[in-house]
Design a protein around this motif. Structure first.
Motif, PDB file in Angstrom:
ATOM      1  N   UNK A  43       3.389   2.654   4.207  1.00 22.31           N
ATOM      2  CA  UNK A  43       4.487   3.447   4.772  1.00 22.31           C
ATOM      3  C   UNK A  43       5.094   2.790   6.011  1.00 22.31           C
ATOM      4  N   UNK A  44       4.398   1.863   6.618  1.00 23.82           N
ATOM      5  CA  UNK A  44       4.888   1.236   7.847  1.00 23.82           C
ATOM      6  C   UNK A  44       6.234   0.541   7.661  1.00 23.82           C
ATOM      7  N   UNK A  45       6.511   0.099   6.464  1.00 31.83           N
ATOM      8  CA  UNK A  45       7.780  -0.598   6.240  1.00 31.83           C
ATOM      9  C   UNK A  45       8.962   0.355   6.140  1.00 31.83           C
ATOM     10  N   UNK A  46       8.695   1.661   6.138  1.00 34.67           N
ATOM     11  CA  UNK A  46       9.763   2.639   5.950  1.00 34.67           C
ATOM     12  C   UNK A  46      10.189   3.329   7.238  1.00 34.67           C
ATOM     13  N   UNK A  47       9.735   2.819   8.372  1.00 34.56           N
ATOM     14  CA  UNK A  47      10.160   3.362   9.654  1.00 34.56           C
ATOM     15  C   UNK A  47      10.277   2.258  10.685  1.00 34.56           C
ATOM     16  N   UNK A  48      11.247   2.411  11.576  1.00 31.19           N
ATOM     17  CA  UNK A  48      11.393   1.479  12.696  1.00 31.19           C
ATOM     18  C   UNK A  48      10.874   2.113  13.983  1.00 31.19           C
ATOM     19  N   UNK A  49      10.258   3.298  13.871  1.00 29.60           N
ATOM     20  CA  UNK A  49       9.843   4.040  15.057  1.00 29.60           C
ATOM     21  C   UNK A  49       8.338   4.248  15.127  1.00 29.60           C
ATOM     22  N   UNK A  50       7.591   3.523  14.318  1.00 34.68           N
ATOM     23  CA  UNK A  50       6.136   3.613  14.380  1.00 34.68           C
ATOM     24  C   UNK A  50       5.536   4.458  13.280  1.00 34.68           C
ATOM     25  N   UNK A  51       4.391   4.005  12.776  1.00 28.78           N
ATOM     26  CA  UNK A  51       3.704   4.695  11.694  1.00 28.78           C
ATOM     27  C   UNK A  51       2.212   4.758  12.019  1.00 28.78           C
ATOM     28  N   UNK A  52       1.640   5.955  11.915  1.00 29.41           N
ATOM     29  CA  UNK A  52       0.223   6.159  12.176  1.00 29.41           C
ATOM     30  C   UNK A  52      -0.436   6.729  10.934  1.00 29.41           C
ATOM     31  N   UNK A  53      -1.573   6.176  10.560  1.00 29.84           N
ATOM     32  CA  UNK A  53      -2.331   6.658   9.404  1.00 29.84           C
ATOM     33  C   UNK A  53      -3.518   7.476   9.897  1.00 29.84           C
ATOM     34  N   UNK A  54      -3.659   8.695   9.371  1.00 32.69           N
ATOM     35  CA  UNK A  54      -4.755   9.594   9.723  1.00 32.69           C
ATOM     36  C   UNK A  54      -5.625   9.779   8.478  1.00 32.69           C
ATOM     37  N   UNK A  55      -6.842   9.305   8.517  1.00 29.08           N
ATOM     38  CA  UNK A  55      -7.742   9.420   7.374  1.00 29.08           C
ATOM     39  C   UNK A  55      -8.592  10.677   7.546  1.00 29.08           C
ATOM     40  N   UNK A  56      -8.544  11.556   6.535  1.00 26.67           N
ATOM     41  CA  UNK A  56      -9.217  12.848   6.588  1.00 26.67           C
ATOM     42  C   UNK A  56     -10.321  12.875   5.520  1.00 26.67           C
ATOM     43  N   UNK A  57     -11.478  13.407   5.830  1.00 24.29           N
ATOM     44  CA  UNK A  57     -12.519  13.528   4.796  1.00 24.29           C
ATOM     45  C   UNK A  57     -12.010  14.362   3.616  1.00 24.29           C
TER      46      UNK A  57
END
Length: 244
Positions: free
Chosen positions: A197-211
């Motif tokens: 998903x990082x390539x789809x924003x110019x404003x930063x992308x954060x990944x949250x991994x949930x159990x």
């Protein structure tokens, strides 16, 4: 009234009940608005869109007034694709974007999606796929009439998902941040799918991994809502307007 609105877009085969309890979990400051997709209601009057472009256009019109204020979009699985396409449509029109696009359980839209493999499945195979990728119990699908209706609705939604062709998605990245929620054991979204998903924003992308798996908001409610509340609190303290 909250300080901003969270519009929630449900998974394939689901409905607004997917967001039951979200308002209570997120508390004041955020107005949770589950989005009823056109044609999924009980009145029988709204057209049931069967293609992604017309569905997105209809949502842009229906939600237009609400999208003019501060808001975030959360989409889960199919809902993530719809939320993304809605944001892209508004970006092309030069309209206000969400403070954040929040996507759950869906690989980056330029990648091949796991749902593509469902096209040729028989009803029994699709039912097994549904059980394997969700927390639904097999005995809940034992009623023939209920199962038939559920699979018909699921097939329509999956058909909509398959219409998205990532290779044709050549527009500029969104100018709003993207937050990706992914289940640690989701069989449909791997690490590359989430970070893509990082390539789809110019404003930063954060990944949250949930159990949990594909439906981690139900499987790990405590962890998921703690993370989401923290994310939304940052929006309350750092107001921003993102225009295309």
């Amino acid at each position: 009234m909250g300080e901003f609105t969270l519009f929630g877009f449900h998974h394939a085969g689901g409905g607004v009940s997917s967001f039951s309890g979200w308002q209570r979990a997120l508390g004041p400051g955020v107005d949770v608005v589950p989005v009823a997709l056109p044609g999924r209601g009980q009145d029988g009057r709204s057209p049931r869109y069967v293609d992604l472009d017309s569905l997105t256009e209809a949502l842009a019109e229906d939600l237009g007034p609400g999208l003019s204020g501060r808001h975030v979009l959360y989409g889960h699985s199919m809902g993530a694709l719809i939320a993304y396409r809605l944001a892209r449509l508004r970006a092309r029109r030069g309209q206000r974007l969400p403070e954040r696009l929040i996507v759950g359980a869906f690989a980056a839209p330029h990648l091949r999606q796991s749902v593509d493999a469902t096209q040729k499945l028989t009803d029994s195979e699709l039912a097994r796929w549904l059980i394997d990728t969700s927390d639904i119990r097999a005995d809940l699908l034992s009623g023939t009439e209920r199962l038939t209706a559920m699979l018909a609705r699921l097939r329509e939604d999956l058909r909509i998902c398959r219409q998205h062709r990532g290779a044709q998605d050549t527009g500029e990245p969104l100018s709003c941040p993207v937050d990706v929620f992914a289940g640690a054991d989701d069989p449909l979204v791997d690490g590359a799918g989430a970070t893509g998903w990082r390539r789809h924003t110019s404003a930063g992308c954060t990944v949250h991994v949930i159990p949990g798996g594909h439906f981690f908001p139900r499987e790990s409610k405590g962890v998921f809502f703690d993370e989401l509340r923290s994310l939304l609190r940052s929006e309350l303290t750092e107001p921003a307007v993102h225009m295309a």
